[in-house]
Scaffold this active site. Sequence first.
Site, PDB file in Angstrom:
ATOM      1  N   ASP A  29     -12.283  -9.395   4.618  1.00 53.57           N
ATOM      2  CA  ASP A  29     -13.582  -9.489   3.937  1.00 53.57           C
ATOM      3  C   ASP A  29     -14.093 -10.927   3.988  1.00 53.57           C
ATOM      4  O   ASP A  29     -15.285 -11.165   4.217  1.00 53.57           O
ATOM      5  CB  ASP A  29     -13.479  -9.048   2.463  1.00 53.57           C
ATOM      6  CG  ASP A  29     -13.805  -7.568   2.256  1.00 53.57           C
ATOM      7  OD1 ASP A  29     -13.550  -6.769   3.171  1.00 53.57           O
ATOM      8  OD2 ASP A  29     -14.314  -7.217   1.163  1.00 53.57           O
ATOM      9  N   ASP A  65      -3.077 -18.661   0.687  1.00 55.03           N
ATOM     10  CA  ASP A  65      -4.025 -19.428  -0.134  1.00 55.03           C
ATOM     11  C   ASP A  65      -4.637 -20.570   0.695  1.00 55.03           C
ATOM     12  O   ASP A  65      -5.849 -20.803   0.669  1.00 55.03           O
ATOM     13  CB  ASP A  65      -3.368 -19.944  -1.431  1.00 55.03           C
ATOM     14  CG  ASP A  65      -2.058 -20.688  -1.206  1.00 55.03           C
ATOM     15  OD1 ASP A  65      -1.484 -20.600  -0.101  1.00 55.03           O
ATOM     16  OD2 ASP A  65      -1.597 -21.371  -2.147  1.00 55.03           O
ATOM     17  N   ASP A  86      -6.346  -7.168   4.238  1.00 58.63           N
ATOM     18  CA  ASP A  86      -7.521  -6.601   3.575  1.00 58.63           C
ATOM     19  C   ASP A  86      -8.389  -7.729   3.022  1.00 58.63           C
ATOM     20  O   ASP A  86      -9.610  -7.762   3.224  1.00 58.63           O
ATOM     21  CB  ASP A  86      -7.060  -5.676   2.439  1.00 58.63           C
ATOM     22  CG  ASP A  86      -8.225  -5.074   1.684  1.00 58.63           C
ATOM     23  OD1 ASP A  86      -9.199  -4.648   2.326  1.00 58.63           O
ATOM     24  OD2 ASP A  86      -8.174  -5.047   0.430  1.00 58.63           O
ATOM     25  N   TYR A 139       0.802  -1.228   0.000  1.00 55.49           N
ATOM     26  CA  TYR A 139       0.000   0.000   0.000  1.00 55.49           C
ATOM     27  C   TYR A 139       0.834   1.277   0.000  1.00 55.49           C
ATOM     28  O   TYR A 139       0.281   2.371   0.034  1.00 55.49           O
ATOM     29  CB  TYR A 139      -0.925   0.010   1.226  1.00 55.49           C
ATOM     30  CG  TYR A 139      -2.201  -0.787   1.053  1.00 55.49           C
ATOM     31  CD1 TYR A 139      -2.151  -2.153   0.781  1.00 55.49           C
ATOM     32  CD2 TYR A 139      -3.449  -0.185   1.163  1.00 55.49           C
ATOM     33  CE1 TYR A 139      -3.317  -2.893   0.630  1.00 55.49           C
ATOM     34  CE2 TYR A 139      -4.621  -0.914   1.014  1.00 55.49           C
ATOM     35  CZ  TYR A 139      -4.548  -2.261   0.746  1.00 55.49           C
ATOM     36  OH  TYR A 139      -5.715  -2.985   0.607  1.00 55.49           O
ATOM     37  N   LYS A 199       2.927 -15.539   2.437  1.00 58.20           N
ATOM     38  CA  LYS A 199       3.098 -16.285   1.187  1.00 58.20           C
ATOM     39  C   LYS A 199       4.594 -16.529   1.029  1.00 58.20           C
ATOM     40  O   LYS A 199       5.201 -16.184   0.013  1.00 58.20           O
ATOM     41  CB  LYS A 199       2.505 -15.468   0.019  1.00 58.20           C
ATOM     42  CG  LYS A 199       2.401 -16.202  -1.298  1.00 58.20           C
ATOM     43  CD  LYS A 199       1.473 -17.400  -1.290  1.00 58.20           C
ATOM     44  CE  LYS A 199       1.638 -18.190  -2.585  1.00 58.20           C
ATOM     45  NZ  LYS A 199       0.927 -19.484  -2.566  1.00 58.20           N
TER      46      LYS A 199
HETATM   47  C1  IPM Z   1     -10.576  -1.451   3.650  1.00 50.16           C
HETATM   48  C2  IPM Z   1     -10.667  -0.944   2.230  1.00 50.16           C
HETATM   49  C3  IPM Z   1      -9.471  -0.065   1.880  1.00 50.16           C
HETATM   50  C4  IPM Z   1      -8.222  -0.922   2.009  1.00 50.16           C
HETATM   51  C5  IPM Z   1      -9.580   0.582   0.474  1.00 50.16           C
HETATM   52  C6  IPM Z   1     -10.813   1.426   0.343  1.00 50.16           C
HETATM   53  C7  IPM Z   1      -8.359   1.385   0.113  1.00 50.16           C
HETATM   54  O1  IPM Z   1     -10.811  -2.006   1.336  1.00 50.16           O
HETATM   55  O2  IPM Z   1     -10.506  -0.634   4.572  1.00 50.16           O
HETATM   56  O3  IPM Z   1     -10.611  -2.677   3.841  1.00 50.16           O
HETATM   57  O4  IPM Z   1      -7.844  -1.622   1.070  1.00 50.16           O
HETATM   58  O5  IPM Z   1      -7.626  -0.888   3.084  1.00 50.16           O
HETATM   59 MN    MN Z   2     -11.124  -3.932   2.318  1.00 53.97          MN
END
Ligand code: IPM
Ligand code: MN
Length: 354
Positions: free
Chosen positions: A246, A218, A242, A134, A185
């Site tokens: 999710d 993975d 990240d 990032y 990884k």
């Molecule tokens: C998160 C989001 C951000 C990230 C994006 C919007 C840059 O996906 O906070 O998880 O990747 O950190």
């Molecule tokens: Mn995210």
Amino acid sequence: MLRIALVPGDGIGTEVVPEARRVLEAAAATYGIEVEVEEWDLGAERYLREGVTITEDEFTRLSANDALLMGAFGDPRVPGEEHVRDILLGLRFRLDLYVNFRPCVLLAPELSPLKRVKVPVRLEIFRENTEGMYVGMGGVFRKGTPQEVAIEEDLNSRAGVERIIRAAFEFAEARGRGRVTLVDKANAMRNAGGLWRRVFAEVGEGYPEIEQSAVYVDAMAMDLVRRPEQYEVLVTSNLFGDIISDLAAELTGGLGLAPSANIHPGRHAMFEPVHGSAPDIAGQGRANPIGAVRCVALLLDHFGHQEAAERVEQAVAAAIAEGKTTRDLGGGFSTSEVGAWLAEHVSRSGAGAT
Ligand code: IPM
Ligand code: MN
Ligand code: NAD
């Protein structure tokens, strides 16, 4: 006195943050916590209107607060997402908020899309938040030609890796968690992977009572679907964190439920739901506000108000058990109806508390 800046941002951020505010104010009133809340107009609207994402002065004034509570950033009218990088990533990086803590807790098996899941599932992700893929190092060469080259560097400093790993172990020890797993990884990315593994082993020596292992990302994606109950604290890099956050959120009830804290211990704290601005449902009053409301619980916990934090979490559990939810969880409530119910629950059940 806790000074809190609210930055709703874009899309459903503007719908869920007012509900988080309602719950924050209910908890503060019930538990006698003094808070001063100030709302900020930063996001795509402002950027499109004025051509400015965030000024230096705003950055300085924002960071003078005890905590920031953000909604989400991202708008189809800003396809380059430059305001997301300047505001959200800008604050994470410039305030050096190196701990991105993302707890994903399954409250009831039926909330999970997994058929055979057993409770408890409690995945507590420590995502490195200031380095990795990032940092924006690299560049584009021969842009727009068939020979174009794009380089995105993956930066991993020993100090950066060490402090997030230590934060994960410290948390595990303080909260009585039995297992910390490194997600990397290291088979394909040997330079960064080697550093993470060496530092993980070194720091881990200080916590002999905690079970420790490393799992490739993975395989972790597979195993989180197969048997999420066997993991507890996960520590990983910015990008992998990240992605698996999710996944972990969806396995434990959906993105609408997941909160996160961005912390530089002892200095700055910024809270935001894991989800984005959800343009597909924005403006319809259907966004689940619980991720944002749980940020209030993380915030209260961070400032030592454990009882108030637990009360917010209990209200969330009660809303889910009683079906007082938005439609992503099968309920018929709007965003603000859920917020009002939660605030009322916090006030009611907290009555008599000191
Ligand atoms: C998160 C989001 C951000 C990230 C994006 C919007 C840059 O996906 O906070 O998880 O990747 O950190
Ligand atoms: Mn995210
Ligand atoms: P998203 O998280 O916004 O949405 C993914 C899916 O989950 C959508 O179908 C959405 O409707 C659903 N969803 C998300 N939050 C929900 C909630 N509270 N209640 C019910 N459903 C919910 O991810 P995306 O679509 O990839 O990104 C949209 C924009 O948000 C992009 O601009 C992205 O960069 C940005 N984004 C911002 C943040 C942040 O500000 N922290 C985080 C992630 C994405």
